[in-house]
Design a protein around this motif. Sequence first.
Motif, PDB file in Angstrom:
ATOM      1  N   SER A  46      41.322  99.632   4.964  1.00  0.00           N
ATOM      2  CA  SER A  46      40.145 100.363   5.170  1.00  0.00           C
ATOM      3  C   SER A  46      40.178 101.124   3.897  1.00  0.00           C
ATOM      4  N   ASP A 166      34.389  96.448   6.577  1.00  0.00           N
ATOM      5  CA  ASP A 166      35.647  96.850   7.196  1.00  0.00           C
ATOM      6  C   ASP A 166      35.776  96.403   8.762  1.00  0.00           C
ATOM      7  N   GLU A 167      36.607  95.258   8.900  1.00  0.00           N
ATOM      8  CA  GLU A 167      36.826  95.020  10.237  1.00  0.00           C
ATOM      9  C   GLU A 167      35.519  94.835  11.210  1.00  0.00           C
TER      10      GLU A 167
END
Lengths: 247, 214
Positions: A46, A166-167
């Motif tokens: 991240s 991000d995810e």
Amino acid sequence: MAVDPLIELRDVNKHYGKLHVLQGINLTVGRGEVVVVIGPSGSGKSTLCRTMNRLETIESGSIAIDGRPLPEEGKGLAELRAEVGMVFQSFNLFAHKTVLANVSLAQIKVRGRKKEDADKRSHELLDRVGLASQAEKLPAQLSGGQQQRVAIARALAMDPKVMLFDEPTSALDPEMINEVLEVMQQLARDGMTMVVVTHEMGFARSAANRVVFMADGRIIEDRTPDDFFTNPQSDRAKDFLSKILKH
Amino acid sequence: MDVLTKNFSLYGKGFLGTVELTVYASVLALALGFVMASCRVSPVGSFRVLGTVWVTVLRNTPLTLLFFAVLLGLPRFGLVLPFQLFAVIALGCYTSSFICEALRSGINTVPKGQGEAARSLGMTFGQTLSTVVLPQAFRSVIPPVGSTLIALAKNSAIAGAFSVTELLGTYKTLSELGYNIIWTFVWIAIGYLIITLFISAVFNILEKRWGVAR
Ligand SMILES: Nc1ncnc2c1ncn2[C@@H]1O[C@H](COP(=O)(O)OP(=O)(O)OP(=O)(O)O)[C@@H](O)[C@H]1O
Ligand SMILES: [Mg+2]
């Protein structure tokens, strides 16, 4: 590949207190490339993603987007961020604005488009992510998968050169993951440059040009998905893959 | 009992004086509080320092001392203004520090991701604050800002001690005229109640309209 670099990180370092989260990161992402970043929790994925539009500052090294070094705070930085779309794990739609207003806001404020033009473009993008009928709802009235697709449309509305994810599917119920992944697959096919932090191996295999494996703030492997999944070199990667492929 | 009827114009002047002080000082306090809250969350370090110093100094200074400082201090620097204006400045600046903190705590209730999403789209600090963060913070700051303005209305009584016409100050004249001190004060208290209840009512309406939905 990577003949025409769009993102270039050179020897990037960052600490959180004593924790050395990014340790001498070198990474080049070419125009049109899809790079998937994977690695264990806390490895700095991240943080890496967020340094690319300076949501996190770095201590040393350099980051350039399309040949331009990331500016410090101010107008220049805002301009650059408009070129770099970002999709967050928790969607982060503006809670007090309708879906349509979410997608139009930055077009009006940053790109200086007229409200009608912005709304027209927003409707097109909402249609593209399959949400044309939800334009007047508030984010809280949508499912997680729908919210995330709105977030993607909102980022695309700026016509970014690159998209960071991000995810994007980690906060979603399993049955909603695919609707988001499909939108991302389509983006990849359309030639968008993408950096995607994800644990979705199916997506990595089918859409990625490269897989970057991170552990403890370092890039351990950087190879094609096929290579990486069938023949990981490092023990860290073997260990990680054995854990996530078990279930 | 006939204190009020016989001295209506005196009471009226005092009442109006307090209303004026309250309104002008509120406007000043809200404007300055807004600016200082923006400073305190700004990405620019020197703005943050300015905001912090402003709040620390004004919030921790007794209001009476601040009145002395403004009324006796500013004229020394050649700044001679009507006493009422001095009083508005002192009250407004003092209260702005509380408004600033109320706004800042409201800003902190807005999830960080909201501001990050706005910035990641290329919005500037000012755009992020004004179109994304503050509208969401607004809901949770209505009650504390209301309380702060009610405190301001009551604090305006201090101005009376500095020969500004206001409600509490009327008691001096009335007691010199020999009126019953209890009734004099009852009517003064009712005057303040009218003002503070009015402020409460306004903020209740705001809260009903904009407040956090639960
Ligand atoms: N703002 C912060 N302050 C201090 N430490 C932080 C901060 N943000 C992250 N960290 C720490 O930095 C390390 C890397 O965090 P990061 O979020 O980049 O990891 P990640 O690879 O994305 O992990 P995950 O898979 O859990 O999302 C973690 O150990 C985390 O605790
Ligand atoms: Mg993470």
